[in-house]
Design a protein around this motif. Structure first.
Motif, mmCIF file in Angstrom:
data_model
loop_
_atom_site.group_PDB
_atom_site.id
_atom_site.type_symbol
_atom_site.label_atom_id
_atom_site.label_comp_id
_atom_site.label_asym_id
_atom_site.label_seq_id
_atom_site.Cartn_x
_atom_site.Cartn_y
_atom_site.Cartn_z
ATOM 1 N N GLY A 248 0.724 -1.202 0.216
ATOM 2 C CA GLY A 248 0.079 -0.062 0.069
ATOM 3 C C GLY A 248 0.916 1.372 0.009
ATOM 4 N N ALA A 250 0.688 3.591 2.766
ATOM 5 C CA ALA A 250 0.603 4.201 4.257
ATOM 6 C C ALA A 250 2.063 3.684 4.976
ATOM 7 C CB ALA A 250 -0.548 3.585 5.007
ATOM 8 N N VAL A 253 0.510 2.865 10.074
ATOM 9 C CA VAL A 253 -0.739 2.212 9.699
ATOM 10 C C VAL A 253 -1.086 1.929 11.594
ATOM 11 C CG1 VAL A 253 -2.323 0.391 9.327
ATOM 12 C CG2 VAL A 253 -0.258 1.111 7.791
ATOM 13 N N SER A 296 -2.745 5.096 7.210
ATOM 14 C CA SER A 296 -3.959 4.572 7.455
ATOM 15 C C SER A 296 -4.277 4.102 8.725
ATOM 16 C CB SER A 296 -3.755 3.191 6.577
ATOM 17 O OG SER A 296 -5.116 2.697 6.410
ATOM 18 N N VAL A 298 -6.771 1.187 10.396
ATOM 19 C CA VAL A 298 -7.596 0.195 10.277
ATOM 20 C C VAL A 298 -8.386 -0.034 11.569
ATOM 21 C CG1 VAL A 298 -7.751 -2.198 9.832
ATOM 22 C CG2 VAL A 298 -5.898 -0.644 8.974
ATOM 23 N N TYR A 314 -13.167 2.950 2.324
ATOM 24 C CA TYR A 314 -11.935 4.075 2.770
ATOM 25 C C TYR A 314 -12.900 5.238 2.694
ATOM 26 C CZ TYR A 314 -8.724 0.668 0.972
ATOM 27 O OH TYR A 314 -7.901 -0.712 0.760
ATOM 28 N N ARG A 326 -6.253 8.229 5.629
ATOM 29 C CA ARG A 326 -7.517 7.611 5.293
ATOM 30 C C ARG A 326 -8.280 6.412 6.453
ATOM 31 N NH1 ARG A 326 -6.983 3.901 -0.125
ATOM 32 N NH2 ARG A 326 -5.662 2.275 0.683
ATOM 33 N N CYS A 328 -9.512 2.689 6.898
ATOM 34 C CA CYS A 328 -9.834 1.720 6.195
ATOM 35 C C CYS A 328 -10.682 0.732 7.081
ATOM 36 C CB CYS A 328 -8.537 0.429 5.835
ATOM 37 S SG CYS A 328 -8.932 -0.884 5.495
ATOM 38 N N ASN A 380 -6.145 -6.691 6.099
ATOM 39 C CA ASN A 380 -6.498 -5.324 5.410
ATOM 40 C C ASN A 380 -5.259 -4.306 5.865
ATOM 41 O OD1 ASN A 380 -9.482 -4.546 4.795
ATOM 42 N ND2 ASN A 380 -9.608 -6.513 6.215
ATOM 43 N N THR A 381 -4.654 -4.750 6.855
ATOM 44 C CA THR A 381 -3.469 -3.906 7.068
ATOM 45 C C THR A 381 -2.360 -4.320 6.077
ATOM 46 O OG1 THR A 381 -4.041 -4.207 9.608
ATOM 47 C CG2 THR A 381 -1.800 -3.634 9.065
ATOM 48 N N GLU A 384 -2.699 -2.177 3.412
ATOM 49 C CA GLU A 384 -2.551 -0.607 3.427
ATOM 50 C C GLU A 384 -0.940 -0.096 3.477
ATOM 51 O OE1 GLU A 384 -5.409 1.549 4.022
ATOM 52 O OE2 GLU A 384 -5.802 -0.012 2.703
#
Length: 741
Positions: A248, A250, A253, A296, A298, A314, A326, A328, A380-381, A384
């Motif tokens: 990603g 970021a 995170v 990011s 999360v 997002y 952003r 997530c 998801n992490t 990102e």
């Protein structure tokens, strides 16, 4: 089948988190993996929980004297039984030599069905070895320093051959890998094998005459993979096409169970609003993105399904303040949140972390659900994080994220912070999943806690599950108390190394937003309520206790101590008031219903026993009161009474000190010595919450303390909370995480 030695062979990896052999075996579970080691099973166990290392189907340990199923760690029968019979026969045959053997230096490690000693070329007892060779045992001298006495006909090679026959695996489909003379027997039993580039010279020389031995150009795991291609087990193009990780953008995170805003439904639409709670941690964490840092956040978002239609994954927090941040949003169902967070995390982990192990509930189905949700967070992490990003994971409900994340993203720097206590090893190890959790945390680069004792508890817990070497220790003083309270220590480990990696550690007590509390204390609302409270109290002393309804806060123990106080000091009846707020738990937390009833019972008991129409000993509130009102009561209180049975830190204590300082007061803080804040807040009156007499006596000591003493104590605590506020906490933690960069 791949049967491999461990040290110098399968564990010889430049980057275990992204090792191509490990990834290939993970992706090809049809290849039977056998660990064939001189280690005892106790020393192999920690490897089985490391998520980056493939789990073996079978384990041969103790230089061939142990053979286990890798999935359940049960002996493989009848193979193990046959080895044991030969061992008993060996012991009988060498019974008369025991006195001579006791003069040798025994290896200081677990061992079964073998006797293992340290020797050198100059100290090896050759006459004894010759005599042993005539008995019902085998003698193996390896690496110039090891002498093993084994059951007759037992070696790494013979046990592997028995296992291969037992499983019906074609011998030509087996590859063995080793690096020392200890491994020679595997090649001698007719298996194709790789002698690694980094192997010791005696093995290379001995194997040079073996037709089916391949000498790799590469060392360690790369050499094994090279040999698998050479022998046709793995095709080169399959190895080359292993999926590469995706990145990603970021650089930082945050992984937190809470969104940095509240999601509120208005007119059928979800809108975002600031959190109404005074939690200073969220704005502090957001502050790391105020400089334009690409980041990011999360966190979960409650949805009807995990794959909702038209879901806005997002969202921005505040484009003006945090230009490149952003959120997530991880969609979880109401059932996910209930099981993973409200039920399992609280019933199994929260209570045990606070040493209420007798109330903990271990549900294995819920554990699977917990892991499933943690895996979703990790995925998801991973999507990102930029290459080499810092990932900051918060608290025990995300314990398994580091392990899953490291598999997906070996390049990131993982930091974990515990907002709770961390118990002693004997309590933590009651968890059925202790090894899974510890080995996930061992994937972190940095693990932080509130106070030094929690760090030491963690280190001791790790030590009880795997071998470690503490690299360095740090003095607790002067920031923390050492011998002044129940949970003080004089120093603590700040780094340790396992055989696979190094983890750095730190003690970082969370601070509060002192400026915000000072603003509130000066507001018209707080000032009006403060004066109203003091007018109503008059000359009486006011004790304030504000806490969640929770076993760990010890509300019933506090009430019993207050009853003790009124019994012991009848002269204080009618001259003191306890204002007690127990905010109710979140809906669905059934485990707290009993304690809510207990609190109400004891309040009624004390008020009925000691009260009169002129005086009520306890004013009890069982609802959430606005934070502004909390500050007003803290300003008005002569005593802040904060006595949890166990608490990670306790910000309520710091809020009382800040409120008193804001109005120039000299109130006294009576604090449990089992709250983490007790180690940090020099100046508090410390009490043992398990001893109602001590609680009563400390309460009286605080009430009778001279004004100058109270003022001095308060000033000292105020200096501490202002110097190490919530912003200092965040900066200190993150700088500690990145200091090695």
């Amino acid at each position: 089948m791949l049967a491999t030695d461990l040290d110098g062979t399968f564990l010889e990896s430049a980057n275990k988190a992204d090792d191509p052999l490990y990834r290939y075996l993970h992706d090809n579970p049809n290849i039977i993996l056998v660990f064939n080691s001189g280690r005892n099973i106790e020393l192999i166990l920690p490897l089985l929980d490391d998520m980056s290392i493939p789990t073996p189907h079978y384990i041969i340990g103790d230089v061939g004297a142990s053979v286990l199923d890798g999935t359940n760690l049960e002996p493989v029968q009848p193979l193990q039984h046959n080895i044991s019979k030969r061992w008993y026969k060996a012991l009988d045959s060498i019974a008369d030599l025991r006195d001579r053997l006791e003069t040798l230096e025994r290896q200081d490690q677990p061992q079964e069905r073998r006797l293992s000693y340290y020797v050198t070329s100059s100290t090896i007892p050759r006459e004894l070895v010759d005599e042993l060779s005539t008995r019902e045992c085998d003698v193996l001298h390896s690496n110039e320093i090891y002498l093993d006495i084994l059951p007759k006909g037992t070696s790494k090679g013979s046990t592997l051959e028995a296992l291969v026959d037992h499983l019906g695996v074609p011998k030509e489909r087996v590859i063995v890998a080793g690096d020392t003379l200890n491994d020679l027997s595997m090649y001698q039993h007719g298996f194709k094998g790789v002698v690694l580039n980094n192997a010791e010279t005696p093995l290379k020389e001995a194997a040079s005459q073996i037709e089916h031995a391949y000498f790799s150009k590469a060392p360690g795991t790369h050499g094994i993979l090279e040999a698998m291609h050479h022998f046709g087990i793995a095709e080169a193009e399959h190895i080359a096409n292993l999926p590469a990780p995706t990145y990603g953008d970021a650089n930082l995170v945050m992984v937190y169970h809470r969104l940095p805003f509240q999601e509120v439904e208005e007119a059928g639409k979800i809108v975002h609003k600031k959190h109404t709670s005074p939690n200073g941690i969220l704005p502090t964490l957001l502050g790391f993105f105020a400089n334009g840092e690409k980041g990011s956040w999360v966190a979960w978002s409650k949805c009807e399904s995990r794959t909702p239609e038209d879901f806005e994954k997002y969202v921005e927090v505040d484009k003006e303040q945090y230009e490149h941040l952003r959120v997530c949003r991880v969609p979880l169902t109401a059932y996910d949140v209930k099981i993973f967070y409200e039920v399992f995390s609280k019933e199994a982990f929260w209570l045990l972390l606070h040493s209420f192990h007798e109330k903990a509930v271990f549900n294995h189905d819920h554990w699977k659900h917990f892991c499933d949700v943690n895996r979703i967070f990790a995925e998801n992490t991973a999507a990102e994080a930029a290459e080499g990003a810092v990932v900051w994971i918060h608290d025990y409900n995300l314990w398994m994220v580091p392990g899953y994340l490291r598999q997906l993203r070996p390049d990131v720097k993982i930091a974990f912070y515990h907002h709770t206590p961390f118990p002693s090893a004997d309590i933590f190890n009651m968890l059925p999943w202790r090894r899974d959790i510890i080995n996930s945390l061992l994937q972190c680069d940095y693990v932080g806690f509130h106070i030094p004792q929690y760090v030491d508890n963690f280190v001791n817990t790790v030590r009880s599950n795997t071998q470690i070497e503490v690299n360095s220790r740090k003095n607790a003083a002067p920031l923390f108390k050492t011998y002044g309270c129940a949970i003080g220590v004089d120093d603590y480990a700040d780094s340790f190394t396992t055989e696979l990696n190094t983890v750095r550690l730190g003690a970082h007590p969370v601070g509060i937003n002192c400026g915000y509390i000072e603003q509130l204390a000066a507001s018209d609302h707080v000032q009006t309520l403060y004066h109203k409270i003091r007018d109503e109290i008059g000359d009486n002393k006011l004790i304030v206790s504000i806490e969640r309804t929770d076993y760990t806060k010890g509300p019933v123990d506090k009430l019993k101590a207050y009853e003790q106080f009124l019994e012991t000091h009848p002269e204080m009846r009618g001259k003191i008031n306890l204002f007690m707020v127990c905010t109710p738990p979140a809906k669905g937390m059934a485990i707290y219903e009993e304690i809510t009833q207990d609190i109400a019972y004891h309040v009624g008991l004390i008020n009925g026993r000691f009260g009169s129409y002129k005086w009520t000993p306890i004013h009890y509130v069982n609802r959430v009161i606005p934070f502004e009102d909390v500050i007003a009561y803290n300003c008005a209180a002569d005593i802040g009474w904060v006595t949890p049975l166990r608490d990670g830190l306790n910000l309520v204590a710091k809020e009382y000190v800040a409120a008193q300082h804001a109005i120039g007061g000299n109130g006294a803080l009576v604090l449990s010595e089992f709250a983490g804040a007790a180690v940090e807040l020099h100046g508090a009156f410390l009490a043992n919450p398990y001893d109602r007499v001590d609680m009563s006596n400390t309460l009286m000591q605080a009430l009778e303390a001279p004004e100058k003493e109270r003022a001095s104590r308060l000033q000292r605590m105020s200096n501490i909370i202002h110097r190490y506020d919530v912003n200092a906490w965040g900066q200190d933690f993150l700088s500690s995480v990145t200091e090695s960069d």
